[in-house]
Design an enzyme around this catalytic site. Structure first.
Site, mmCIF file in Angstrom:
data_model
loop_
_atom_site.group_PDB
_atom_site.id
_atom_site.type_symbol
_atom_site.label_atom_id
_atom_site.label_comp_id
_atom_site.label_asym_id
_atom_site.label_seq_id
_atom_site.Cartn_x
_atom_site.Cartn_y
_atom_site.Cartn_z
ATOM 1 C CG HIS A 78 4.238 0.031 -7.482
ATOM 2 N ND1 HIS A 78 3.896 0.737 -6.356
ATOM 3 C CD2 HIS A 78 4.606 -1.213 -7.062
ATOM 4 C CE1 HIS A 78 4.041 -0.044 -5.301
ATOM 5 N NE2 HIS A 78 4.471 -1.235 -5.705
ATOM 6 C CD GLU A 98 2.597 3.458 -8.502
ATOM 7 O OE1 GLU A 98 3.566 4.002 -7.959
ATOM 8 O OE2 GLU A 98 1.869 2.618 -7.937
ATOM 9 C CG HIS A 149 5.545 4.704 -5.229
ATOM 10 N ND1 HIS A 149 5.266 3.397 -5.461
ATOM 11 C CD2 HIS A 149 6.767 4.734 -4.628
ATOM 12 C CE1 HIS A 149 6.263 2.643 -5.014
ATOM 13 N NE2 HIS A 149 7.195 3.428 -4.498
ATOM 14 C CD GLU A 204 1.980 6.734 -3.383
ATOM 15 O OE1 GLU A 204 1.727 6.765 -4.611
ATOM 16 O OE2 GLU A 204 2.203 5.686 -2.760
HETATM 17 ZN ZN LIG Z 1 3.419 2.768 -6.206
#
Ligand SMILES: [Zn+2]
Length: 765
Positions: free
Chosen positions: A163, A166, A295, A366
């Site tokens: 992504h 990020e 991420h 994350e």
């Molecule tokens: Zn992500």
């Protein structure tokens, strides 16, 4: 006309979707599901008791309006907000930052990779994987000794930037690569990982999205998530690369969206995008037992499978993923679970494909908390990378052999010249078999003498445990009250040492005090100079409090296994208002009763503490102090620290190393919130302390009061003892009593020529 032309041109170049951060109050349980069904990306939300906050595109916000969902806007323009807190002048001596508010641009990523490769040509190999949709290079870099040769070493994979918004996902990987390379041959772990593993990094899977973000927000803060395929007329273009993998692709419309304008648009077929094809082909060419697909954000560690609520992965695999996960989050405190456990189901996701198709234990970390968001402020880049260093190291270890050594003593008293067993068991926790034989080597302090110090095993397979039982014995060569230690080292042909250490005090021991604070006791609160007005020590059940990042400040449970109570520094009534009942305005003191330890040669004290002072206006500026006295007047520090632990932590001290043991031994526990020079405001900090399970173990002198055979008690066996013995045997029986235990060598309650023979043999041998 000309001016108008310029305006149009400029607005064309820099027009981009506006993202807002919103809050939805009083949410029913179905809201998350509803949001994901209408294609709103809720990968990253902050969930309070009855509200959620998250970032949302204008396009998705219009959907909320359409469905009459009520919301409040927290940030009108999230990109503006992020960029306002990024700082291009921020410098670090330890880590090279980029020019986009500290984050690397695409070109800087490429330059850093080639710089690393040039600086460490033998330890790195740079591999071109292919081009993105818009023709940008996607690279992988390998870190290993003899990097240009494919050696037979366990491999691990680390990826970033599925992504585009990020950037911590790749900054963290560069930080880890720097750590490995800069510490090679200086740090055992870095050296081991480079020598015995092949660590592969693909830092930027979605370069086009990143370049787009750079263009619309050159100082950072761009909010494009997907790749740059033209998929939408009046909204956000692109395919969500993390919904484009083939495993359970398009399983339902909840875990990914068929709508090209949605943030979770999965593309029109599995692996339709060049970026995911590149990852697929690379992974298929290698043998990765385990992987991280990084991420940001939400402080999570997510394991597969994520496409439906009832995780269909076999329990054996889940057990391993949870075991590793729990280890990896132990320091950064990230929440561990599957996607649906923590958020909601997704499909066509990278980790699901890696695990579902290939059995790779692939995790999604994350990075960062809710305040960090997608573009954490510049000063957070290094701390966030640091909090992921341990998981990154762990991943590199468990892809090969990794040993958990347990060494146990079955006795808790250790007296001179007795034999004691040492129990050893070894677990190969890793996903690789031992590299050759497994070697066990025992080291110990001088007074601990082992009969067997080296043990070799042929091999130990992945996930296998070998229980060696009481494999070796030792005896103690010292009087009571000395601290001794044993260290059991385990390694294979990788040469990296795992170990277990044991410390113990010699002598006959007994537990004198075991205070779990469950019932009334003689502990007292308050010293004459205590000034705290709030957060005073009290006995009872603590209530937990949380800071704005949802970190625990005060514990909500005591420590005792079967208990509720402990001493703690005051309860408030709002868990989210941690400042309400913490220690304020000075110190608060808790006193133990006075103990008589005068009869003992040594004493060990142990207690469990909770102490946090790392939040509020003046983090880490206040102190936790534990003192002991042996005369009621002079106090000696056992602890005097500003180190915070927002978990129960055990402390142990050998008391006789601090004070001589008298009949006036007493302890005090001080939690202090004071003003110090340079403090912010009035010096206030968030201070919470607690104490539980206080224990005193005492040791009696075991020195042999009757050193048999040493008749003149000079510590030696020699002819002088024989002279005394002969005199006794020839002398009158009524003088035997006091010498019987020294001189009765065969224990028959008689003194005669047989005892002389035994003593002479002992001396001659
Ligand atoms: Zn992500």
């Amino acid at each position: 006309m000309r001016i108008l032309y310029i305006c149009v041109y400029v607005s064309f170049l820099f027009s981009s979707e506006i993202y807002k951060e919103i809050n939805i109050e009083n949410i029913p349980n179905s809201t998350l599901k509803f949001l994901s069904v209408i294609g709103v990306d809720i990968d990253h939300i902050y969930q309070g008791d009855d509200f959620i906050q998250f970032a949302i595109s204008q396009h998705d916000l219009e959907k909320l309006d359409l469905y009459n969902v009520d919301y409040n806007i927290i940030h009108e323009d999230l990109e503006q907000f992020y960029s306002s807190r990024l700082d291009n002048s921020y410098q670090s001596r330890d880590f090279e930052l980029g020019s986009m508010g500290g984050y690397y641009t695409y070109d800087e990523i490429i330059n850093r990779l080639s710089d690393i490769n040039n600086q460490y040509p033998d330890l790195t190999e740079l591999i071109f994987l292919g081009n993105s949709l818009e023709g940008r290079d996607i690279w992988a870099i390998k870190l290993s000794d003899n990097a240009n040769i494919d050696e037979n070493e366990p491999e691990a994979l680390y990826t970033g930037l599925h992504h585009a918004r990020e950037p911590m996902s790749y900054m963290n990987l560069f930080y880890f690569m720097d750590w490995l390379l800069e510490n090679y041959e200086f740090d055992n772990l870095a050296t081991h990982l480079i020598n015995n593993r092949e660590l592969w990094f693909i830092p930027a899977i979605n370069p086009d999205g990143l370049v787009y973000n750079q263009t619309i927000a050159p100082n950072g803060g761009g909010m494009q998530r997907k790749n740059m395929l033209n998929t939408c007329n009046n909204g956000v273009d692109g395919v969500d690369l993390n919904r484009n993998y083939s495993y359970m692709w398009a399983y339902d419309n909840e875990g990914s969206s068929p709508d090209g304008c949605d943030e979770t648009y999965r593309g029109n077929s599995p692996f339709s995008e060049p970026e995911t094809q590149i990852v697929r082909d690379f992974v298929l060419e290698h043998d990765f037992p385990i992987a991280f697909n990084y991420h940001s954000y939400s402080n999570l560690l997510i394991y597969p499978l994520g496409y439906e609520y009832d995780n269909p992965a076999p329990q054996d695999d889940l057990d391993i993923m949870i075991e590793y996960g729990e280890d990896m989050v132990q320091f950064n405190g990230y929440a561990l679970g599957s996607g649906p456990d923590l958020l909601y189901p997704v499909n066509g996701e990278a980790c699901d494909w890696m695990y579902g198709e290939l059995g790779i234990f692939a995790y999604t970390p994350e990075i960062g908390n809710y305040n960090d968001g997608f573009w954490p402020q510049t000063s957070r880049i290094i701390p966030l990378a640091e909090e992921n260093l341990y998981p990154n190291q762990f991943l590199g270890l468990v892809t090969g052999s990794k040993y958990v050594v347990s060494a146990n003593l079955s006795s808790d008293s250790f007296v001179q010249n007795e034999l004691y067993p040492l129990n050893i068991s070894i677990f190969n926790q890793g996903l690789g078999d031992s590299n050759g034989s497994v070697y066990i080597n025992i080291e110990s302090s001088d007074n601990v003498v082992f009969e067997l110090e080296n043990i070799n095993l042929n091999n130990l397979s992945s996930r296998e445990t070998i229980d060696l039982g009481d494999i070796t014995y030792f005896f103690i060569n010292s009087a009571s009250g000395t601290l001794e230690n044993i260290r059991v080292n385990v390694y294979d042909d990788d040469g990296y040492e795992y170990y277990s250490e044991i410390e113990f005090l010699t002598g006959e021991s007994q537990i004198l005090i075991n205070e779990d604070f469950e019932s009334n006791n003689d502990w007292t609160v308050g010293a004459f100079d205590d000034l705290a007005q709030d957060g005073i020590w009290e006995l009872g059940v603590p209530n937990s409090t949380f800071d704005e990042n949802n970190n625990l400040v005060q514990t909500g449970t005591d420590h005792s296994e079967n208990g509720l109570n402990c001493y703690f520094t005051g309860n408030g009534d709002n868990p989210y208002s941690p400042g309400q009942s913490d220690v304020d305005g000075g110190k608060t003191t808790l006193f133990s009763p006075v103990y008589d330890l005068s009869e003992y040669s040594a004493a060990l004290i142990s207690y469990w503490k909770w102490y946090t002072n790392n939040q509020g206006n003046n983090p880490n500026s206040d102190y936790w102090i534990v003192q002991v006295t042996n005369d009621g007047e002079n106090w000696v520090d056992l602890e005097n620290t500003n180190e915070s632990f927002n978990f129960w932590k055990n402390e142990q001290f050998i008391l006789n190393e601090y004070v001589s043991l008298t009949n006036q031994i007493q302890f005090k526990f001080i939690a202090d919130d004071s003003y110090y020079e340079g403090d912010n405001g009035s010096g206030g900090s968030l201070i919470e302390a607690a104490l539980d399970d206080f224990l005193i173990k005492v040791f009696t002198d075991n020195e042999d009061e009757c050193p048999i055979g040493d008749l003149n008690e000079d510590g030696l066996f020699n002819v002088l003892d024989v002279v005394v013995m002969v005199t006794l045997v020839l002398g009158p029986i009524d003088e035997w009593d006091i010498y019987l235990c020294l001189a009765d060598m065969n224990g028959d309650e008689q003194l005669n020529v047989q005892d002389i023979v035994i003593l002479v043999n002992l001396i001659l041998n």
